[in-house]
Design an enzyme around this catalytic site. Structure first.
Site, mmCIF file in Angstrom:
data_model
loop_
_atom_site.group_PDB
_atom_site.id
_atom_site.type_symbol
_atom_site.label_atom_id
_atom_site.label_comp_id
_atom_site.label_asym_id
_atom_site.label_seq_id
_atom_site.Cartn_x
_atom_site.Cartn_y
_atom_site.Cartn_z
ATOM 1 C CG ASP A 14 -2.152 -0.825 1.057
ATOM 2 O OD1 ASP A 14 -2.411 -1.283 -0.068
ATOM 3 O OD2 ASP A 14 -2.851 -1.037 2.077
ATOM 4 N NE ARG A 93 -1.320 3.224 13.092
ATOM 5 C CZ ARG A 93 -0.726 2.065 12.913
ATOM 6 N NH1 ARG A 93 0.395 1.783 13.533
ATOM 7 N NH2 ARG A 93 -1.221 1.176 12.091
ATOM 8 C CG ASP A 122 -4.435 2.508 12.662
ATOM 9 O OD1 ASP A 122 -4.434 2.692 13.894
ATOM 10 O OD2 ASP A 122 -4.181 1.420 12.135
ATOM 11 C CB SER A 174 -4.675 -6.312 7.922
ATOM 12 O OG SER A 174 -4.235 -5.085 8.456
HETATM 13 N N1 ARG Z 1 -8.094 -2.528 16.092
HETATM 14 C C1 ARG Z 1 -6.802 -2.080 16.529
HETATM 15 C C2 ARG Z 1 -6.809 -0.602 16.745
HETATM 16 O O1 ARG Z 1 -7.617 0.081 16.199
HETATM 17 C C3 ARG Z 1 -5.711 -2.510 15.607
HETATM 18 C C4 ARG Z 1 -5.502 -1.755 14.354
HETATM 19 C C5 ARG Z 1 -4.371 -2.374 13.647
HETATM 20 N N2 ARG Z 1 -4.113 -1.831 12.356
HETATM 21 C C6 ARG Z 1 -3.849 -2.598 11.298
HETATM 22 N N3 ARG Z 1 -3.521 -1.976 10.226
HETATM 23 N N4 ARG Z 1 -3.902 -3.891 11.327
HETATM 24 O O2 ARG Z 1 -6.010 -0.119 17.500
#
Ligand code: ARG
Length: 399
Positions: A14, A93, A122, A174
């Site tokens: 990506d 993040r 995110d 993912s």
């Molecule tokens: N659900 C979790 C969160 O919002 C994990 C997100 C993980 N991101 C990913 N690109 N797999 O913190």
């Protein structure tokens, strides 16, 4: 002059495609990659970024900053989103956004970009963190608006533009990793009834295959900071965490399987592995219960873990609320010195002993032996007065 953008770059498909996609739209792309303890080799990142079209590629080791400024305050709050998730991805993040903002300033960029989708958390964390630090920056999120409707279309575009695509068959998941844990989504996990296949896990042994012998680990804290493991002192918190991940992961400790409420309104099935965080949360909570008086401990438990977790999960890291919570938990952390002994065994972690120079446990008061110094007679008057409201209630009801 070309429009400059700093892109949070992982080196995956990506973000590599994003480099090219932005370049085609007249942007000059500088990539930014952080080592937050994801355990991947980053030496090839600059080469990869440049062959996708980046004019410059920055790679930085943020492991210790991440451990000290992001994981540690979250541990001190015992923050678990919806009572379970130790916020691994949510924590990296704001730190990455902070660096994007710093580099945008340094390198004269008016834009920052990330590879998050439109239905995840995110994007919110990246953008809120960016704006809190510099409201004038514009954030680009190509994945939310580009034309590709499938991974195949993306791969086709990548191949057309000589963007390196990994030849190996990738797992259907993912995955987001940092030293605080692994988040795993998608593929077969999208059916909340289906047990996670073993290949979804990266850092933990299946409890079914974990050693038959329990292992004991002693964690030492100084003023709310873990400083030693099994008697070995660490200069760096990040190294202690990484070692503890390996140690507890071998025993299958730290797997979490849950359905969680995302910010954008959907429920999603998430699987996490957070061996070190799981052990440290158990240890910290136990020590806290030993050193805090009842009033403070109860206040803490009622008001902090859930609220702090929400603040982090919802992208409000750079808010006065989080800073104020940190002031509260750091003031309590000063009491949290001592040692906790834990047993790791086939997916479980159990505190089996604790001791602290600040312990409020007084044996003479607690004991039922002849050393007992508690005033038992005071118990009668106390109970009488404490129970008065219910006694009155009972009388009125009866009458
Ligand atoms: N659900 C979790 C969160 O919002 C994990 C997100 C993980 N991101 C990913 N690109 N797999 O913190």
């Amino acid at each position: 002059m070309a429009k400059r953008v700093i892109l949070a770059y992982s080196g995956g498909l990506d973000t590599s495609v994003i480099v090219r996609w932005l370049t085609e739209r007249g942007y000059e792309v500088i990539t930014y990659t952080a080592d937050v303890g994801q355990g991947e080799e980053l030496t090839e990142i600059p080469q990869k970024a440049k062959s996708s079209g980046a004019v410059e590629a920055i790679v930085e080791d943020l492991k210790e900053e991440f451990a000290l400024e992001y994981c540690l305050p979250t541990l001190r709050a015992l923050a678990l989103y919806e009572g379970r998730y130790p916020l691994t991805a949510s924590l990296s993040r704001p730190l990455i956004a902070k660096k994007l903002v710093e580099y945008a300033q340094k390198l004269g960029a008016d834009f920052v970009a990330h590879g998050s989708t439109g239905k995840g958390n995110d994007q919110v964390r990246f953008e809120l963190s960016t704006w809190a630090l510099n409201p004038d920056l514009e954030v680009l999120a190509p994945v939310r608006e580009w034309e590709f409707r499938s991974r195949e279309e993306e791969v086709e575009y990548a191949l057309k533009h000589q963007i390196p695509v990994k030849a190996t068959r990738e797992k259907p998941y993912s995955i987001d990793k940092n030293l605080w844990g692994v988040s795993i989504e998608c593929g077969p996990l999208e059916d909340p009834w289906q047990e996670p296949p073993e290949d979804a896990f990266e850092w933990t042994t299946s409890p079914k295959r974990a050693p038959q012998e329990a292992e004991y680990v002693e964690v030492e804290f100084e003023e709310g900071k873990p400083v030693a493991l099994k008697g070995k002192r660490y200069q760096k918190l990040s190294e202690l965490i990484l070692d503890l991940n390996a140690l507890a992961g071998r025993h299958g400790v730290g797997r979490i399987d849950m359905v969680e409420n995302r910010l954008v309104g959907i429920k999603s099935r998430e699987v996490y592995e957070a061996p070190a965080a799981t052990v440290l949360y158990e240890a910290y909570r136990d020590l806290l219960s030993l050193v805090l008086d009842r009033f403070t401990f109860h206040y803490f438990l009622t008001h902090i873990p859930h609220e702090y977790a929400k603040v982090v999960y919802e992208g409000l890291w750079f808010s006065p609320l989080r800073v104020a919570f940190d002031a509260f938990t750091s003031s309590l952390a000063k009491y949290v010195s001592g040692r906790v002994r834990l047993m790791l065994y086939r997916g479980h972690v159990q505190v089996v002993g604790r001791s602290s120079p600040r312990s409020l446990y007084v044996e003479d008061l607690a004991t039922y032996s002849e050393k007992d110094a508690f005033d038992h007679r005071a118990g009668a008057s106390f109970t009488k007065v404490f129970g008065l409201p219910l006694k009155v209630l009972g009388r009125v009801k009866k009458g």
